[in-house]
Design a protein around this motif. Structure first.
Motif, mmCIF file in Angstrom:
data_model
loop_
_atom_site.group_PDB
_atom_site.id
_atom_site.type_symbol
_atom_site.label_atom_id
_atom_site.label_comp_id
_atom_site.label_asym_id
_atom_site.label_seq_id
_atom_site.Cartn_x
_atom_site.Cartn_y
_atom_site.Cartn_z
ATOM 1 N N ASN A 67 11.616 -67.033 -31.689
ATOM 2 C CA ASN A 67 10.720 -65.952 -32.131
ATOM 3 C C ASN A 67 11.432 -64.892 -32.955
ATOM 4 O OD1 ASN A 67 8.105 -65.028 -32.337
ATOM 5 N ND2 ASN A 67 8.321 -63.629 -30.608
ATOM 6 N N ASP A 68 12.491 -65.280 -33.678
ATOM 7 C CA ASP A 68 13.108 -64.371 -34.640
ATOM 8 C C ASP A 68 13.340 -65.156 -35.928
ATOM 9 O OD1 ASP A 68 15.311 -65.948 -33.960
ATOM 10 O OD2 ASP A 68 16.153 -64.434 -32.624
ATOM 11 N N ASN A 69 14.192 -64.665 -36.801
ATOM 12 C CA ASN A 69 14.360 -65.284 -38.112
ATOM 13 C C ASN A 69 13.013 -65.411 -38.822
ATOM 14 O OD1 ASN A 69 16.108 -66.381 -40.110
ATOM 15 N ND2 ASN A 69 15.517 -68.453 -39.534
ATOM 16 N N ARG A 70 12.165 -64.419 -38.643
ATOM 17 C CA ARG A 70 10.829 -64.438 -39.255
ATOM 18 C C ARG A 70 10.944 -64.234 -40.760
ATOM 19 N NH1 ARG A 70 6.279 -63.596 -36.007
ATOM 20 N NH2 ARG A 70 6.737 -63.610 -33.768
ATOM 21 N N GLU A 71 10.248 -65.079 -41.488
ATOM 22 C CA GLU A 71 10.390 -65.076 -42.931
ATOM 23 C C GLU A 71 9.036 -65.213 -43.607
ATOM 24 O OE1 GLU A 71 13.673 -66.903 -45.933
ATOM 25 O OE2 GLU A 71 12.773 -68.312 -44.521
ATOM 26 N N THR A 72 8.871 -64.465 -44.683
ATOM 27 C CA THR A 72 7.676 -64.556 -45.518
ATOM 28 C C THR A 72 8.115 -64.708 -46.960
ATOM 29 O OG1 THR A 72 6.416 -63.133 -44.013
ATOM 30 C CG2 THR A 72 5.555 -63.401 -46.241
ATOM 31 N N GLU A 73 7.503 -65.658 -47.655
ATOM 32 C CA GLU A 73 7.879 -65.873 -49.042
ATOM 33 C C GLU A 73 6.652 -66.196 -49.885
ATOM 34 O OE1 GLU A 73 11.031 -68.393 -51.812
ATOM 35 O OE2 GLU A 73 10.751 -68.934 -49.710
ATOM 36 N N ASN B 97 10.659 -62.583 -51.127
ATOM 37 C CA ASN B 97 11.130 -63.160 -49.867
ATOM 38 C C ASN B 97 11.577 -62.040 -48.941
ATOM 39 O OD1 ASN B 97 13.725 -64.068 -48.196
ATOM 40 N ND2 ASN B 97 12.401 -65.844 -48.440
ATOM 41 N N LYS B 98 11.147 -62.123 -47.714
ATOM 42 C CA LYS B 98 11.575 -61.155 -46.702
ATOM 43 C C LYS B 98 11.909 -61.892 -45.421
ATOM 44 C CE LYS B 98 10.373 -56.850 -44.338
ATOM 45 N NZ LYS B 98 9.385 -55.749 -44.225
ATOM 46 N N ILE C 227 23.427 -61.596 -35.967
ATOM 47 C CA ILE C 227 23.673 -62.986 -36.331
ATOM 48 C C ILE C 227 23.270 -63.205 -37.781
ATOM 49 C CG2 ILE C 227 22.872 -65.358 -35.944
ATOM 50 C CD1 ILE C 227 22.766 -64.746 -32.986
ATOM 51 N N LYS C 228 22.151 -62.628 -38.160
ATOM 52 C CA LYS C 228 21.650 -62.759 -39.524
ATOM 53 C C LYS C 228 21.001 -61.445 -39.903
ATOM 54 C CE LYS C 228 19.061 -66.083 -42.349
ATOM 55 N NZ LYS C 228 18.262 -67.343 -42.292
ATOM 56 N N ASN C 229 21.481 -60.826 -40.974
ATOM 57 C CA ASN C 229 20.978 -59.518 -41.362
ATOM 58 C C ASN C 229 19.597 -59.613 -41.998
ATOM 59 O OD1 ASN C 229 23.235 -58.149 -40.500
ATOM 60 N ND2 ASN C 229 24.219 -58.118 -42.502
ATOM 61 N N PRO C 230 18.752 -58.623 -41.751
ATOM 62 C CA PRO C 230 17.467 -58.570 -42.468
ATOM 63 C C PRO C 230 17.712 -58.421 -43.960
ATOM 64 C CG PRO C 230 17.493 -57.037 -40.616
ATOM 65 C CD PRO C 230 18.899 -57.516 -40.796
ATOM 66 N N ILE C 231 16.880 -59.100 -44.749
ATOM 67 C CA ILE C 231 17.052 -59.041 -46.191
ATOM 68 C C ILE C 231 15.699 -59.173 -46.862
ATOM 69 C CG2 ILE C 231 17.416 -61.533 -46.496
ATOM 70 C CD1 ILE C 231 19.667 -60.750 -48.504
ATOM 71 N N GLU C 232 15.532 -58.463 -47.940
ATOM 72 C CA GLU C 232 14.292 -58.514 -48.706
ATOM 73 C C GLU C 232 14.652 -58.644 -50.183
ATOM 74 O OE1 GLU C 232 10.049 -56.056 -48.992
ATOM 75 O OE2 GLU C 232 11.797 -55.171 -48.004
ATOM 76 N N ARG C 233 14.034 -59.641 -50.861
ATOM 77 C CA ARG C 233 14.369 -59.920 -52.251
ATOM 78 C C ARG C 233 13.104 -60.022 -53.093
ATOM 79 N NH1 ARG C 233 18.103 -63.761 -49.997
ATOM 80 N NH2 ARG C 233 16.487 -65.336 -50.243
ATOM 81 N N THR C 234 13.205 -59.557 -54.320
ATOM 82 C CA THR C 234 12.144 -59.712 -55.304
ATOM 83 C C THR C 234 12.779 -60.103 -56.628
ATOM 84 O OG1 THR C 234 10.843 -57.978 -54.238
ATOM 85 C CG2 THR C 234 10.186 -58.615 -56.456
ATOM 86 N N GLY C 235 12.196 -61.078 -57.298
ATOM 87 C CA GLY C 235 12.719 -61.495 -58.586
ATOM 88 C C GLY C 235 11.600 -61.828 -59.553
#
Length: 939
Positions: free
Chosen positions: A188-194, A217-218, A314-322
């Protein structure tokens, strides 16, 4: 959670396996998309049709759709030979300005030696090292990715030592296509939306072609390691003392490792009151020690949750737009104009560990915050001071935030001249701005505010700076005015005003700019008896500049634990010219179906480091239809980048795992780094040789295999010796490193280490790449089956310098796996497709300079001994599937699912800790089983 797991599992297993993998080793190009387009194979500037001798791998559209990648970086990671990165592999790096960026690293030679291109053109770097975050490229606009797995400096210039990654973007598209993806881990983590979309249209009688695309991508990341079973066991590294029992190595790994000298509420570290700790409310109690090793312990849960890695994600939150767009206008059948632009934005939120340095605060009996019972105990024991250690939860963990914006615009023209000669010219400008922000501890202020006395008004006050026993002479002049007394007894009992005085904002703003102007021409000047001779030539001018503005607090004495960005700037420019020629030597002769030779030379003149010449010679030979033999020899370079030349780092404090081999104490190094404007370019000699086998027998018509050997030797390697290695080499008797170390009389024994960038070493690597494909006809059964195997063997990755030779092949620190593979079985049947993928990584050492019990050189009495230095091989299975639920003409609606780490394979015991504390490459999945589900559409 079970319902979510079931949903993603059901959606992902639509069928057993997915469409065929378009990851091929080839030197052939796709058909041109317009009359004025001529496809040029990456690794060569010659027109299509010439058999380039350089191995090139291609990731196509099918592959992009199949893997549903979170960014272009995961596409490149499908090819063995790159330093491991991908779904599930930790992306924790957030403590510097490149945190969260994905920079391809081929052969483990470093991202600065892998050149990234878009449509064959350089792009502005996304950080001070001028490497490129490829996740800023919208995946829906990528037509294919070509990877040259050999030197290509003669074709493209500096930085192509290990190879080239070239992203070929779509320039023709009619309609709209896009995708929406959701992802989650089983826990229930590593939640991702793209979301990804691309659109294109033609105007003015098919003369104007416009293509636009964008990605969003978030990923919410994965919290600290205690959220995993292996992390909740508190694995840790222990540094045993020099006078340890016989048979005990210098370094050990155990579970249940916690701090023995630091607690959130403070603990007395030595003397008759040793072990007197303070609960969150500041009340004293007796700390229950386990087995103490230096500053840590095991066998006790008295300090659970407080260890080396307590606050690392373990894995940092990240948000990207291109976003990218391109417009091409055909003036006539022979000439077209283009303009294109791109914008990428990345936000990376990371955390650095709480203030877990080995604080040894001298605290007076007169401190008014000291509990009465402890003051009485000090009096009874005739103590005027005690030494306190503390985990500063009320200050940390630090909030680290990286915001990066990159944009570029290019315009130019291309066409034909003199009949069938192609010309191409363009100008490009790009710029990256990186904002690096963190709320961090101002160390001198903290040491001043924790030295508390009773003021004239009877209230707690900061003691005199001049007599503060915790401040060094250098720190005293950096202490800021308006000191606020800080209560260290208890967790969270310090006032907001005291925390604000200690916890301050550190930042830097770095701007990187690049301007490029280039012109090329290619064609076939004449025809020999064996066929047409191909030729290409070009000129290029490039200017790169960088400016960093650091915060005013860091500029005065570097008071923060890490970072302390300074203000500096620099620029460099280069003029280049190249010529390439391809000559057919023989055709359709006995045992010579074809024989071609390819050569190129490039003259490069850097404003700072001067001129240099690169070249290559290649041979392609087909004795008969089924076999082609290829080989190249080249001279390649990497010029010093702007960071190498001009960087000016403030003093920073390293991780808690740093070790002083002189006394085997564990602590933190205070480090100062500097660039060097006198650097010369690296030069590399690269040799590749390979064989492609494609039988013409009917039963094996779908089979293709290739094997390629490479050997790269780099001289005058631009590098700096790390702070730990600097100390290790001084300890080993290499006295030239000792002046870079400032020793002191602290428990740790080292105050500061200075590191510089030099042309230091020789770096050599060799190995073999194997690529096997087999499309199996299924006879009367429906559909088709494709088998694919990619395998990489690293023979050596050796650094040679004054300390000798170190082979880091198969090592986490400074290396990459010596064996890695990607194997896929793919089934395609009309609208239904699916695949099962196995990704293999061979066993890895932690550090090639250390010895574990499996090493014949192992001697536990040595300072380089460790209880475990090798971790086992591992295989991760990934399942992908997709189905077209609607398809008519050019319209399509497709559902797809992906399960990464299908069997939920856990990392080997201690591997995450061992590779984390050393700063090495981690090939293991720390996230566990995770799911993606989404839809694609085209109309």
């Amino acid at each position: 959670m079970l319902r979510a797991t079931a949903l993603f599992s059901s959606a992902s297993i639509l069928v057993l396996i997915t469409p065929h993998l378009a990851l091929s080793q080839t030197t052939a190009a796709v058909e041109p998309s317009a009359a004025v387009e001529e496809v040029v194979v990456t690794g060569s500037r010659l027109q299509s049709g010439f058999a380039a001798p350089t191995p090139v791998k291609v990731v196509g559209q099918e592959m992009i759709q199949q893997r549903a990648p979170a960014g272009a970086g995961e596409l490149v990671a499908e090819i063995p030979g790159f330093r491991p990165v991908g779904p599930g592999i930790a992306t924790r790096s957030g403590t510097n300005a490149v945190g969260g960026q994905n920079q391809p690293d081929l052969r483990g030679l470093g991202p600065t030696r892998t050149l990234v291109l878009i449509d064959g053109r350089r792009v502005v770097g996304t950080n001070a090292t001028q490497t490129v975050d490829i996740n800023t490229i919208p995946t829906n606009l990528i037509g294919r990715v070509e990877v040259v797995t050999g030197g290509a400096s003669a074709a493209y210039g500096s930085d192509a030592v290990a190879g080239v990654v070239n992203f070929i973007l779509l320039d023709r598209l009619n309609g709209i296509r896009g995708s929406a993806t959701k992802g989650i881990s089983e826990r229930n983590d590593n939640r991702e939306t793209e979301f990804s979309i691309a659109a294109g249209h033609t105007f003015f009688d098919d003369k104007l072609h416009v293509v636009l695309g964008g990605d969003y991508n978030k990923n919410r990341g994965v919290p600290y390691m205690y959220n995993r079973k292996w992390g909740a066991a508190e694995p840790g590294q222990l540094a045993n003392p020099v006078t340890r029992p016989a048979g005990v190595p210098a370094v050990e790994y155990r579970n249940g490792v916690e701090f023995a000298t630091l607690t959130p509420g403070s603990i007395i570290q030595s003397g008759p009151l040793k072990g007197t700790a303070f609960d969150p409310n500041g009340n004293p109690y007796q700390f229950q020690y386990g087995t103490v090793v230096g500053t840590q312990m095991y066998g006790s849960t008295a300090n659970y949750g407080n260890n080396q890695f307590m606050a690392f994600n373990i894995k940092n939150p990240i948000e990207r737009t291109g976003f990218m767009g391109r417009a091409t206008y055909d003036l006539n059948d022979d000439t077209s104009l283009f303009i294109e632009g791109g914008f990428g934005m990345m936000d990376n939120a990371g955390t650095k560990s709480n203030i877990t340095q080995q604080l040894a605060l001298t605290v007076s009996r007169d401190n008014p915050f000291l509990p009465a019972a402890t003051r009485a105990a000090m009096s009874a024991n005739n103590l005027t001071t005690v030494t306190i250690g503390r985990v500063n939860n009320d200050i940390g963990p630090y909030d680290i935030f990286n915001h990066t914006e990159t944009w570029r615009v290019a315009t130019g023209a291309k066409g034909k001249i003199f009949g069938d000669w192609n010309w191409d010219l363009y100008y490009q400008h790009g710029q990256t701005t990186n904002d690096f922000n963190v709320n961090e501890q101002h160390v001198p202020n903290f040491l001043a505010s924790t030295n508390v006395v009773t003021g004239a008004n009877g209230q707690p006050a900061c003691g005199p700076i001049a007599t503060n026993p915790n401040l060094s002479a250098a720190q005293r002049v950096v202490v800021q005015p308006n000191c606020v007394p800080y209560n260290i007894f208890g967790d969270g009992r310090a006032s907001k005003e005291a925390i604000d005085y200690v916890r301050q904002h550190m930042y830097s703003v770095t701007t990187v700019k690049q301007d490029v102007a280039a012109a090329t021409i290619s064609g076939e000047p004449f025809e020999s008896w064996a066929g047409p001779v191909s030729m290409a030539a070009g000129l290029e001018y490039r200017k790169d500049s960088m400016a960093q503005v650091g915060d005013p607090v860091s500029a005065v004495g570097s008071p923060f634990i890490f970072g302390n960005p300074q203000t500096f700037s620099g620029a460099n420019s280069v003029k280049e010219g190249f010529v390439e020629i391809g000559v057919p030597l023989a055709r359709d002769m006995p045992l010579i179906k074809s024989l071609d030779i390819n050569g190129a030379i490039r003259r490069t003149d850097y404003k700072i480091s001067g001129p240099v010449t690169t070249w290559k010679v290649g041979l392609s030979y087909e004795p008969f239809d089924m076999i082609r033999i290829r080989a190249t020899e080249s001279r390649d370079i990497r010029a010093p980048n702007l960071s190498d030349l001009f960087s000016l780092g403030g003093a920073s404090t390293g991780g808690i795992g740093s070790r002083n081999p002189f006394n085997n104490q564990q602590g933190q190094f205070r480090t100062v780094t500097r660039g060097n404007p006198n650097l010369a370019p690296e030069n590399a000699d690269t040799f590749t040789a390979g064989l492609v086998f494609q039988p013409t027998w009917r039963w094996a018509s779908g089979f293709r295999a290739s094997i390629d050997y490479y050997n790269i030797i780099i001289k005058d390697v631009i590098a700096s010796v790390s702070q730990q290695e600097t100390v290790n080499r001084c300890y080993a008797g290499q006295t030239i490193y000792c002046p870079q170390i400032t020793f002191d009389n602290s428990v740790f024994g080292i105050a500061e280490v200075r590191t510089f960038v030099y042309n230091l070493n020789k770096l050599a690597t060799n190995g073999v790449d194997i690529d096997v494909n087999y499309r199996i006809p299924l006879g009367s059964l429906p559909g088709r089956l494709d088998l694919r195997g990619l395998y990489s063997i690293v023979g050596e990755l050796t650094t040679s310098d004054v300390s000798g030779q170190t082979d880091r092949s198969g090592a986490s620190v400074g290396g990459l796996p010596s064996r890695s593979g990607n194997f896929t079985a793919t089934y395609t049947n009309g609208r239904y497709t699916g695949s099962l993928q196995a990704r293999y990584t061979g066993s890895m050492k932690v550090d090639a300079t250390l010895q574990g019990p499996d090493d014949p050189r192992y001697n536990p009495a040595l300072s380089t001994s460790t209880s475990q230095n090798r971790f086992p091989s591992i295989v991760y299975y990934n399942l992908q599937s997709q189905v077209d639920v609607y398809q008519r003409d050019s319209r399509r609606l497709q559902l797809f699912g992906v399960i990464n780490n299908l069997l939920d394979t856990q990392p080997p015991l201690y591997a995450p800790v061992a590779m984390n504390v050393t700063g090495g490459t981690n090939p293991y999945d720390l996230v566990g089983r995770s799911f993606k589900f989404g839809l694609r559409f085209e109309f």
